[in-house]
Design a protein around this motif. Structure first.
Motif, PDB file in Angstrom:
ATOM      1  N   ARG A  92     -63.057   1.756   8.642  1.00 11.09           N
ATOM      2  CA  ARG A  92     -62.041   2.140   7.665  1.00 11.09           C
ATOM      3  C   ARG A  92     -61.292   3.382   8.126  1.00 11.09           C
ATOM      4  O   ARG A  92     -61.686   4.053   9.083  1.00 11.09           O
ATOM      5  N   GLU A 114     -59.878  -0.289   4.498  1.00  6.43           N
ATOM      6  CA  GLU A 114     -60.308  -1.002   5.696  1.00  6.43           C
ATOM      7  C   GLU A 114     -59.185  -1.028   6.730  1.00  6.43           C
ATOM      8  O   GLU A 114     -58.011  -1.153   6.383  1.00  6.43           O
ATOM      9  N   ARG A 118     -62.428  -1.419  -0.266  1.00  2.00           N
ATOM     10  CA  ARG A 118     -62.746  -1.715   1.134  1.00  2.00           C
ATOM     11  C   ARG A 118     -63.956  -2.636   1.252  1.00  2.00           C
ATOM     12  O   ARG A 118     -64.049  -3.426   2.187  1.00  2.00           O
TER      13      ARG A 118
END
Length: 248
Positions: A78, A126, A175
């Motif tokens: 990420r 992400e 994410r």
């Protein structure tokens, strides 16, 4: 029988990239893969397969039969957190406003270098093919999750031969949710997979997937004493070397 894949992931991108976007080609020929430093980066680096296996084989012991598989994973690679990005951006501001010539280890900055954080809305999200500067970046969370899915099928594909419908569970973190979706995408289109989202709010109650806020005994600082024992003095040496190579 194969019941479910528990894919708890703790963060991913707002974009589900269906096509590879146009962009710059890889700068890997300038800076290399940098794989040698991955073991020293911990959670700050991309995922890599540890060379050792701790003596635990994935092969079934003789006489045993596998009946069920449950996989538990984190989110993929990420962007930095908002707080960490402040420090990174402050450093980049100094570098981008330097009017001289970079030498040595920083010489790649002379060649139209693009700062990897192009949009602050990507922070904590992400990394994907759609939100990454380098379209050939081999370390995006998106591609890692899809690769993980293919490896899962290679190892446990026989478990889902006759089980085309099952669930994948994820926490409500963006994410995490996106990583789970990328994992599902990587499994291919022959499965009917339902993505089940478990809230991370305290109101979700006790559960084994997103217990952070709902577990009274959760301690965020439990490992602080261990982390404080690690010396970061080596960073000063690196800074001195870089400053010496490129003198103002």
């Amino acid at each position: 029988m194969f019941k479910s894949i528990a894919y708890s992931i703790v963060a991913a991108s707002l974009v589900n990239a269906g096509t590879i976007p146009l962009g710059k080609l890889s700068d890997i020929d300038k800076i290399g893969t940098q794989k040698d430093i991955f073991p020293f980066l911990g959670g700050a680096g991309p995922y890599y397969s540890f060379p050792g296996d701790y003596g635990i084989s994935r092969d079934l012991p003789e006489g045993c039969e596998m009946k069920q598989v449950q996989m538990l994973g984190r989110h993929g690679e990420r962007y930095p957190t908002a707080s960490k990005a402040k420090t990174i951006m402050a450093t980049w501001y100094k570098l981008s406003n330097y009017t001289g010539q970079f030498n040595g280890s920083l010489s790649f900055l002379n060649d139209d270098y693009e700062f990897f954080i192009q949009n602050s809305s990507n922070l904590e999200m992400e990394t994907t093919l759609a939100n990454t500067v380098d379209v050939l970046n081999p370390y995006t969370g998106e591609m890692n999750a899809k690769k993980h899915a293919r490896e899962f099928l290679a190892q446990y594909g026989d478990m889902v031969e006759n089980q085309t419908s099952f669930a994948v569970f994820t926490s409500s973190s963006t994410r995490c949710h996106d990583t789970a979706q990328f994992f599902i995408d990587g499994l291919g289109d022959r499965f009917n997979i339902s993505l089940q989202t478990v809230s991370e709010d305290e109101s979700a109650g006790a559960n084994t997937l997103s217990a952070h806020h709902s577990c009274p005994a959760w301690d965020d600082d439990v490992n602080d004493g261990i982390l404080e024992k690690y010396d970061t003095g080596y960073l000063s040496g690196i800074a001195k070397r870089l400053n010496k190579e490129t003198k103002a």
